[in-house]
Design an enzyme around this catalytic site. Structure first.
Site, PDB file in Angstrom:
ATOM      1  CD  GLU A 295      -2.464   1.097   2.811  1.00  0.00           C
ATOM      2  OE1 GLU A 295      -3.162   2.059   3.165  1.00  0.00           O
ATOM      3  OE2 GLU A 295      -2.360   0.042   3.493  1.00  0.00           O
TER       4      GLU A 295
ATOM      5  CG  ASP B  29      -1.543   4.998   3.029  1.00  0.00           C
ATOM      6  OD1 ASP B  29      -2.467   4.568   2.324  1.00  0.00           O
ATOM      7  OD2 ASP B  29      -1.213   4.490   4.110  1.00  0.00           O
TER       8      ASP B  29
ATOM      9  CD  GLU C 223      -3.634   7.251   5.446  1.00  0.00           C
ATOM     10  OE1 GLU C 223      -4.637   6.639   5.835  1.00  0.00           O
ATOM     11  OE2 GLU C 223      -2.482   6.999   5.842  1.00  0.00           O
TER      12      GLU C 223
ATOM     13  CG  HIS D  97       1.766   1.240   5.032  1.00  0.00           C
ATOM     14  ND1 HIS D  97       1.708   1.165   6.413  1.00  0.00           N
ATOM     15  CD2 HIS D  97       1.155   2.397   4.705  1.00  0.00           C
ATOM     16  CE1 HIS D  97       1.073   2.226   6.892  1.00  0.00           C
ATOM     17  NE2 HIS D  97       0.737   2.995   5.866  1.00  0.00           N
TER      18      HIS D  97
END
Length: 457
Positions: free
Chosen positions: A231, A233, A236, A247
């Site tokens: 993942e 990101d 956010e 991640h």
């Protein structure tokens, strides 16, 4: 996504889930245009669309309108076991605007937090579909940049307007799992590094084994299995703070987990994925004046977010070595803030050296390095990653890991604890849902292409 939360908890009310295709409501994907740019800055408009995640959709019997899942309980007659449930239950189309508060206009996507129609809906998650409208658009951003405009002026403490990439199957798992007849056209196959257990169907089977209703959300629960994958990101954020966080996992592609593999609770650092990630949050890195209402990047109005994925040899086949961030607002290019924490003051971007120094400075477990760091993130992009956009509140940790002091029992003067200006009493979902139902995030003007091609300096 959700770097410091032990459990994915997207809230939603009076809705159900599935894998077969229902016929009660027609499925029409909202159109969304994006741009692919080339060196020199010329960009081509691509006509695409978005699809709602299957976890929000109505699930009913294939032979009637009887729901397969109500509140946080499965219908035992329709769902006596995982495979039979997947065969008996049909996933239906969505009224995007009326039920879910999801609207598009040209290159703009608006996600409304709470929508009240015949039922109450809270939050949403959508994926970008490819030109064929039946598979996810897959991105490889090595030696590329990804740019979008965001208006999060109406996102208070406790909310998250997120834009990120996950290593889902392009067809939502339809070809791998014969019981998944709906596929990406109905938003199936989600996964992330939190290995969420609240996903109702994983690997084409209902996640009903050991299903436990949530203690504080009457319409959510968790099953025996989680669904894991790499993942990235990219964004956010709410109006009080933002983080960019890669991640990684030691598996490739969407993978169902159980037991220790999932890294739940006290086994957080024993699982197959890095739940903490390596985040760059300007406030957490010591610059509390950089991003927020009236700050250098002023979240009271729209701005542009540029993320560059640099490789060691400046080629699309090289090893991912750095993730750089910059912003554009009111015609001005704004360089990313520099860290001002002891041991980190040399850094303004994400590299493996930064991540190692950050974990040391904050006293955190370095699961990011242990599971391979940025090169693994690059490998995931090389396989192709799907684009996700969502709005959600946090039943597990009130979003304090993004916009407040977290953990709440730690001294906020210690490096890494203060992550944003919101009080530790903020973000309670019942409060946010009742006080800010009209909260909205708007993503627009999505562009991708070679480094330097998607914005004007």
């Amino acid at each position: 996504m959700f770097p410091s939360v032990a459990l994915l908890s997207l809230s939603f009310l009076a809705i159900t889930y599935g894998q077969q295709v229902g016929t009660l409501t027609a499925e029409t994907h909202p159109k969304l245009s994006i741009s692919q740019c080339s060196t020199g800055g010329s960009c081509e408009t691509l006509q695409r669309s978005v699809v709602l995640d299957s976890n929000w959709r109505r699930l009913h019997s294939t032979s009637s309108s009887t729901n397969c899942y109500t509140g946080n309980t499965w219908d035992a007659s329709l769902c006596p076991d995982p495979v039979t449930c997947a065969q008996n239950c049909a996933l239906d189309g969505a009224d995007y605007a009326g039920t879910y508060g999801i609207t598009t206009n040209g290159n703009s996507l608006s996600l409304k937090f709470v929508t009240q129609s015949a039922q109450k809906n809270v939050g949403s998650r959508v994926y970008l579909l490819s030109e064929d409208d039946t598979t996810y658009e897959m991105f490889n951003l090595k030696n590329q940049e990804f740019t979008f405009d965001v208006d999060m002026s109406q996102l208070p403490c406790g909310l998250n307007g997120a834009l990120y990439f996950v290593e889902m199957d392009s067809d939502g798992g339809k070809s791998r799992f014969p019981n998944n007849k709906a596929g990406s056209a109905y938003g199936t196959g989600y996964c992330d590094t939190q290995c969420p257990h609240d996903i109702k169907f994983i690997n084409g089977e209902a996640n009903i084994l050991n299903w436990t209703g949530s203690a504080n959300d009457p319409n959510a629960g968790t099953g025996q299995y989680g669904t894991c994958c790499n993942e990235m990101d990219v964004w956010e954020a709410n109006s009080n703070g933002a983080a960019v966080t890669p991640h990684v996992c030691n598996v490739q592609g969407q993978t169902r987990c159980s037991g220790t593999q999932c890294g739940d609770g006290d086994e957080r650092y024993d699982g197959i994925c890095d739940k903490d990630g390596c985040d760059f949050n300007s406030f957490r890195m010591g610059d509390q004046t950089f991003l927020g209402v009236g700050k250098t990047v002023d979240t009271s109005s729209k701005f542009t977010v540029v993320t560059q994925f640099l490789t060691s040899d400046n080629t699309t086949s090289g090893t991912l070595s750095e993730i750089r961030r910059l912003y554009v607002q009111n015609g001005k290019v704004i360089a990313n803030s520099k860290a001002s924490i002891a041991g980190l003051d040399a850094y303004d971007s994400i590299t493996d050296d930064f991540c190692n120094a950050q974990k040391t400075a904050f006293g955190d477990t370095n699961s990011f390095e242990n599971l391979g760091g940025l090169p693994v993130m690059g490998d995931a992009f090389a396989q192709g990653m799907a684009l996700v956009m969502s709005i959600w509140d946090d039943y597990a940790a009130q979003m304090l890991w993004l916009d407040s002091d977290y953990p709440t029992d730690a001294d906020p003067s210690q490096p890494g604890v203060a992550r944003g200006p919101c009080p530790t009493t903020s973000g309670v979902p019942s409060d946010v849902e009742s006080q800010s139902p009209d909260a909205t995030v708007i993503f627009s003007n999505i562009k991708f292409g070679p480094i330097g091609s998607t914005y004007t300096s």
